[in-house]
Design a protein around this motif. Structure first.
Motif, PDB file in Angstrom:
ATOM      1  N   SER A   1       0.820  -1.205   0.000  1.00 39.40           N
ATOM      2  CA  SER A   1       0.000   0.000   0.000  1.00 39.40           C
ATOM      3  C   SER A   1       0.860   1.263   0.000  1.00 39.40           C
ATOM      4  O   SER A   1       0.622   2.192  -0.775  1.00 39.40           O
ATOM      5  N   GLY A   2       1.871   1.287   0.859  1.00 35.38           N
ATOM      6  CA  GLY A   2       2.725   2.470   0.955  1.00 35.38           C
ATOM      7  C   GLY A   2       3.545   2.723  -0.299  1.00 35.38           C
ATOM      8  O   GLY A   2       3.641   3.855  -0.783  1.00 35.38           O
ATOM      9  N   VAL A   3       4.134   1.681  -0.844  1.00 35.41           N
ATOM     10  CA  VAL A   3       4.957   1.838  -2.045  1.00 35.41           C
ATOM     11  C   VAL A   3       4.079   2.198  -3.240  1.00 35.41           C
ATOM     12  O   VAL A   3       4.431   3.068  -4.040  1.00 35.41           O
ATOM     13  N   SER A   4       2.922   1.574  -3.338  1.00 34.87           N
ATOM     14  CA  SER A   4       1.975   1.945  -4.394  1.00 34.87           C
ATOM     15  C   SER A   4       1.608   3.422  -4.285  1.00 34.87           C
ATOM     16  O   SER A   4       1.515   4.128  -5.292  1.00 34.87           O
ATOM     17  N   GLY A   5       1.426   3.882  -3.067  1.00 36.54           N
ATOM     18  CA  GLY A   5       1.100   5.291  -2.848  1.00 36.54           C
ATOM     19  C   GLY A   5       2.201   6.229  -3.291  1.00 36.54           C
ATOM     20  O   GLY A   5       1.934   7.315  -3.828  1.00 36.54           O
ATOM     21  N   ILE A   6       3.450   5.821  -3.089  1.00 32.82           N
ATOM     22  CA  ILE A   6       4.563   6.658  -3.548  1.00 32.82           C
ATOM     23  C   ILE A   6       4.560   6.734  -5.078  1.00 32.82           C
ATOM     24  O   ILE A   6       4.759   7.805  -5.652  1.00 32.82           O
ATOM     25  N   PHE A   7       4.311   5.608  -5.737  1.00 32.14           N
ATOM     26  CA  PHE A   7       4.183   5.621  -7.204  1.00 32.14           C
ATOM     27  C   PHE A   7       3.054   6.575  -7.625  1.00 32.14           C
ATOM     28  O   PHE A   7       3.201   7.334  -8.579  1.00 32.14           O
ATOM     29  N   LYS A   8       1.921   6.524  -6.917  1.00 33.67           N
ATOM     30  CA  LYS A   8       0.800   7.432  -7.215  1.00 33.67           C
ATOM     31  C   LYS A   8       1.212   8.887  -7.042  1.00 33.67           C
ATOM     32  O   LYS A   8       0.853   9.750  -7.852  1.00 33.67           O
TER      33      LYS A   8
ATOM     34  N   GLN B   1      -1.133   5.935  18.796  1.00 30.58           N
ATOM     35  CA  GLN B   1      -1.499   5.499  20.136  1.00 30.58           C
ATOM     36  C   GLN B   1      -0.649   4.276  20.481  1.00 30.58           C
ATOM     37  O   GLN B   1       0.001   3.702  19.617  1.00 30.58           O
ATOM     38  N   THR B   2      -0.691   3.849  21.740  1.00 29.93           N
ATOM     39  CA  THR B   2       0.100   2.701  22.165  1.00 29.93           C
ATOM     40  C   THR B   2      -0.224   1.462  21.342  1.00 29.93           C
ATOM     41  O   THR B   2       0.651   0.765  20.862  1.00 29.93           O
ATOM     42  N   LYS B   3      -1.485   1.165  21.174  1.00 33.08           N
ATOM     43  CA  LYS B   3      -1.906   0.031  20.340  1.00 33.08           C
ATOM     44  C   LYS B   3      -2.819   0.607  19.266  1.00 33.08           C
ATOM     45  O   LYS B   3      -3.971   0.905  19.520  1.00 33.08           O
ATOM     46  N   GLU B   4      -2.282   0.744  18.089  1.00 34.16           N
ATOM     47  CA  GLU B   4      -2.977   1.403  16.989  1.00 34.16           C
ATOM     48  C   GLU B   4      -3.912   0.425  16.281  1.00 34.16           C
ATOM     49  O   GLU B   4      -3.646  -0.768  16.223  1.00 34.16           O
ATOM     50  N   GLN B   5      -5.003   0.947  15.753  1.00 35.03           N
ATOM     51  CA  GLN B   5      -5.930   0.158  14.933  1.00 35.03           C
ATOM     52  C   GLN B   5      -5.367   0.096  13.520  1.00 35.03           C
ATOM     53  O   GLN B   5      -5.096   1.127  12.910  1.00 35.03           O
ATOM     54  N   VAL B   6      -5.191  -1.112  13.000  1.00 33.77           N
ATOM     55  CA  VAL B   6      -4.605  -1.270  11.673  1.00 33.77           C
ATOM     56  C   VAL B   6      -5.575  -0.766  10.603  1.00 33.77           C
ATOM     57  O   VAL B   6      -6.768  -1.063  10.657  1.00 33.77           O
ATOM     58  N   PRO B   7      -5.074   0.011   9.643  1.00 29.97           N
ATOM     59  CA  PRO B   7      -5.928   0.388   8.515  1.00 29.97           C
ATOM     60  C   PRO B   7      -6.386  -0.864   7.771  1.00 29.97           C
ATOM     61  O   PRO B   7      -5.621  -1.824   7.605  1.00 29.97           O
ATOM     62  N   GLU B   8      -7.612  -0.853   7.313  1.00 31.65           N
ATOM     63  CA  GLU B   8      -8.204  -2.035   6.667  1.00 31.65           C
ATOM     64  C   GLU B   8      -7.347  -2.575   5.531  1.00 31.65           C
ATOM     65  O   GLU B   8      -7.221  -3.791   5.353  1.00 31.65           O
ATOM     66  N   ILE B   9      -6.749  -1.688   4.759  1.00 27.85           N
ATOM     67  CA  ILE B   9      -5.965  -2.106   3.591  1.00 27.85           C
ATOM     68  C   ILE B   9      -4.748  -2.942   3.981  1.00 27.85           C
ATOM     69  O   ILE B   9      -4.219  -3.712   3.181  1.00 27.85           O
ATOM     70  N   ALA B  10      -4.299  -2.816   5.226  1.00 28.88           N
ATOM     71  CA  ALA B  10      -3.107  -3.532   5.680  1.00 28.88           C
ATOM     72  C   ALA B  10      -3.423  -4.631   6.693  1.00 28.88           C
ATOM     73  O   ALA B  10      -2.520  -5.234   7.251  1.00 28.88           O
ATOM     74  N   ALA B  11      -4.694  -4.897   6.913  1.00 34.02           N
ATOM     75  CA  ALA B  11      -5.090  -5.910   7.899  1.00 34.02           C
ATOM     76  C   ALA B  11      -4.781  -7.314   7.389  1.00 34.02           C
ATOM     77  O   ALA B  11      -4.999  -7.612   6.215  1.00 34.02           O
TER      78      ALA B  11
ATOM     79  N   ILE C   1       7.677  15.686  -2.408  1.00 31.10           N
ATOM     80  CA  ILE C   1       6.702  14.675  -2.816  1.00 31.10           C
ATOM     81  C   ILE C   1       6.095  14.079  -1.551  1.00 31.10           C
ATOM     82  O   ILE C   1       6.802  13.513  -0.723  1.00 31.10           O
ATOM     83  N   ILE C   2       4.797  14.238  -1.416  1.00 32.83           N
ATOM     84  CA  ILE C   2       4.097  13.816  -0.193  1.00 32.83           C
ATOM     85  C   ILE C   2       3.060  12.756  -0.530  1.00 32.83           C
ATOM     86  O   ILE C   2       2.296  12.904  -1.487  1.00 32.83           O
ATOM     87  N   TYR C   3       3.052  11.706   0.290  1.00 28.89           N
ATOM     88  CA  TYR C   3       1.964  10.733   0.239  1.00 28.89           C
ATOM     89  C   TYR C   3       1.538  10.476   1.677  1.00 28.89           C
ATOM     90  O   TYR C   3       2.341  10.031   2.494  1.00 28.89           O
TER      91      TYR C   3
END
Length: 175
Positions: free
Chosen positions: A54-61, A93-103, A139-141
């Motif tokens: 997801s992150g690398v795809s976002g950088i390409f975008k 936060q200490t225990k973060e909720q994972v974004p759905e795309i990375a679950a 360049i920001i994503y």
């Protein structure tokens, strides 16, 4: 400031260390969960792959957006000059909720997820070629939790994230 090649090298070192920590385990070790809210080795590995894709795809975008005068993000880069560790300290936060795309939702074979993680090196190398000579601070994503990250911070995040989940895997003490 580190060069792009240094950042990518650090990601690859973190990837190798993560892969080593999840390799050679039995089915039981890979799937062990000490508690319902703790991810197994398999779940951590799947999450790492999906998050990095997801992150690398976002950088390409983001690169395409800049090239076509349609940036994916505009605004004030509120984390300018901060390391990824400083940004995470500020935004997570200490225990973060994972974004759905990375679950981790597919499960399956650890060998598959290790192979997928190894294949990410090819994508990162290709991305590195496309980023050469560009101003990586412009360049920001955005990250789903931390907000707008420039490309230095995004690549630092890949390393940070691998290290973070390697620590989680090692705390499972399955060896």
């Amino acid at each position: 400031m580190k060069t792009l090649n240094q950042l990518i090298h650090e990601v690859e070192q973190a990837r190798s260390a993560f892969i080593q920590s999840v390799s050679g385990l039995s089915f039981e070790q890979v799937n062990f969960k000490p508690a319902a809210d703790v991810w197994s080795v398999l779940q951590n590995t799947e999450h790492i792959v999906r998050a990095e894709q997801s992150g690398v795809s976002g950088i390409f975008k983001a690169l395409d957006g800049i090239a076509n005068h349609r940036p994916v993000w505009e605004g004030i880069p509120v984390h300018q000059g901060l390391s990824i560790e400083e940004i995470v300290d500020k935004t997570w936060q200490t225990k973060e909720q994972v974004p759905e795309i990375a679950a981790p939702i597919w499960g399956g074979s650890i060998d598959y997820w290790i192979a997928m993680l190894k294949s990410q090196s090819i994508l990162l190398a290709e991305l590195g070629k496309l980023l050469e000579g560009r101003n990586l601070e412009e360049i920001i994503y955005p990250h789903p939790i931390s907000g707008p990250l420039n490309i230095y911070q995004r690549i630092e995040f890949l390393r940070f994230h691998l290290n973070r989940h390697q620590s989680q895997v090692e705390r499972l003490n399955v060896r």
